[in-house]
Design a protein around this motif. Structure first.
Motif: not given
Length: 536
Positions: A195, A366, A370, A407-408, A411
């Motif tokens: 990321q 985001r 992606p 969010q990361i 993931s």
């Protein structure tokens, strides 16, 4: 150079993401200079949040929407405002030394700034950003899971459609990392990351006069655009009304809190018979506490009408002890320059302060690609609309920074493909680097003259013509010569200038920070200006 997360930028947004992730992720922070050289450390006023029972989320949201001139995304605004208190509590837990007030509910002093209906700005005297950054810097330097790469300049992100052979990832490209130049050695490194987070700040240096540090060259916006991300609302460049006017004071901001605590804008001696008179009441019923776009245009109008180089901001009617306690940095800096703010007014001019638009993101940072996130001033969440409400920017950094980290963290892990090394086999050393300095100066001057506080279609067309010529020169230079930090910044600045002008030309109205003499009215429906890059 393999990390779970690579963060480009070391301001409040970047450090917030890093600290929230560092317990479970291997994090790299890439900073153009030192960790404290970004715009966050320069923030004076404070952080807006609902911290008193006399205030409410509804009031803070309403003030933000009014300042944003109908263009704020209400869902984003509400989310960020409602998470304000927990963001402040997290900063307090980190040890940020906010100014205390025993009589206040939370025990901290709250000030008021233009556009706010309540006192809701928590601050550390008049150097809030510095206090916050120093505190968080100590945390990231001590954390074993965070690797710091100071004096490293990001070049571009690496996406799947740029790999040879191409790596399939659904119907759209995915980000797998980035190329970065070590400023000291000149070596280009390949950072592999599951990321990548852009937290590179704004683009104030695209203009001749700005309160921003030299690092604010729009790098993340340009990188994301080249990678294929949409950008939005780039025409809304906020001019801070009050930058210190003095030949030896480069980019020194006079905080909005001066006006919040009773500072008055007055005409200087050069105005003749009207010297010393207030002028804001003639422009807006809110006077000095009107939103920044209103105050900046009023100052610009008075300066042009009367042929003035500056106006005065006078707070000398407040007790000296009060001024030295609440504005020690401003008091000391002005005194160094021979201005005693307890007895004299402060000469001020508007200067570019904040980039309200940016890379289109959701509330977790985001982007359209992606694996690629954008947080802070580089991003456009919809919070700021057509004009940022004072002290909402640092709030956004912490709230969205935390959401991005969450969010990361949620993931799934991915297997990155092998990434290419930087290819410098077909370039040579530059023969005339004076070209870069010349183009940089030309760009900033015509952006100031043609794409400033007041715009016309003709001025925008002139700017666009010059930008196209500069882009051709810079792209040719980039293809043929070895890269340098100055060249990379210039390349990004001209890209961002192009986005600003294209966005401004697409808006056929005046709204918030975008004022056009050719389209002086405001349209009944507010729509964002969204630019979509062509697939390269």
């Amino acid at each position: 150079m393999k990390f779970d997360v690579a963060i480009v930028g070391s301001g409040l947004a970047g450090l917030s993401v890093a600290l929230h992730l560092a317990q479970t992720r291997k994090v790299a922070i890439i900073s153009k200079r030192t960790l404290l050289d970004g715009a966050s450390a320069w923030a004076q006023g404070g952080i807006a949040a609902v911290l008193d029972s006399g205030d409410s989320h509804e009031q803070h949201v309403a003030d933000t929407l009014v300042a944003g001139a109908g263009l704020c995304d209400e869902t984003a605004t509400r989310y960020i405002v409602e998470h304000g208190r927990e963001a402040i509590e997290w900063l307090i837990d980190q040890g940020v030394p906010f100014t205390r007030d025993a009589s206040a509910e939370m025990g901290f002093h709250l000030t008021r700034e233009g556009g706010h209906g309540q006192r809701r700005i928590i601050h550390a005297a008049d150097a809030t950003g510095y206090a916050v950054q120093v505190t968080l810097e100590q945390k990231v330097r001590a954390h074993p899971n965070i690797s710091l790469f100071e004096h490293h300049v990001a070049i571009d992100v690496i996406t799947s459609d740029k790999l040879r052979p191409k790596v399939a990832h659904g119907s759209q490209p995915r980000c797998y990392g980035l190329h970065v130049q070590d400023v000291n050695s000149g070596e280009v490194l390949t950072f592999e990351a599951e990321q990548t987070v852009l937290a590179t700040g704004g683009a104030g240096k695209v203009y001749l006069y700005t309160t921003n540090p030299d690092t604010a060259t729009g790098d993340g916006i340009a990188m994301a655009w080249r990678a294929g991300c949409r950008v939005s609302n780039m025409e809304f460049i906020q001019f801070h009304p009050t930058c210190l006017y003095h030949p030896y004071a480069k980019s020194f901001l006079i905080t909005e809190a001066i006006r919040g605590e009773g500072g008055l804008l007055k005409l200087p001696p050069e105005a003749g018979a009207q010297a010393g008179e207030r002028f804001m009441p003639a422009h807006d019923a809110r006077g000095e506490l009107a939103p920044r776009d209103v105050v900046a245009r009023a100052i610009d109008f008075e300066m042009k009408k009367r042929g003035l180089d500056y106006v005065n901001l006078d707070i000398s009617h407040q007790p000296p002890e009060f001024l030295m306690e609440h504005f020690p940095t401003i008091y000391a800096r002005c005194l160094e320059l021979g201005i005693d703010i307890t007895q004299q007014p402060i000469p001020v001019v508007p200067a570019v302060h904040f980039t309200c638009g940016g890379v289109v993101t959701d509330l977790a940072g985001r982007t359209d690609i992606p694996g690629l996130y954008a947080v802070g001033e580089v991003a456009c969440t919809g919070l700021h609309g057509a004009n940022r409400l004072a002290s909402n920017s640092l709030l956004e950094c912490v709230v969205v920074g935390r959401a991005c980290a969450q969010q990361i963290a949620a993931s799934p892990a991915i297997a990155n493909p092998a990434l290419p090394d930087w290819d410098a086999s077909r370039v040579t050393n530059a023969d005339e680097e004076v070209v870069i300095a010349h183009n940089w100066d030309e760009l900033r001057r015509f952006m100031w003259n043609y794409v400033g506080i007041v715009r016309t279609t003709k001025r925008l067309e002139r700017a666009l013509h010059r930008i196209k010529l500069l882009k051709e020169e810079i792209d040719e230079y980039y293809r043929n010569f070895r890269i340098t930090p100055d060249l990379l910044e210039l390349r990004n600045l001209v890209e961002v200038a192009h986005l600003i002008v294209k966005s401004a030309m697409s808006r056929h109205e005046s709204r918030g920070l975008h004022y056009s003499r050719d389209f002086p009215d405001t349209l009944p429906k507010a729509l964002p200006s969204v630019l979509t890059p062509r697939r390269r």
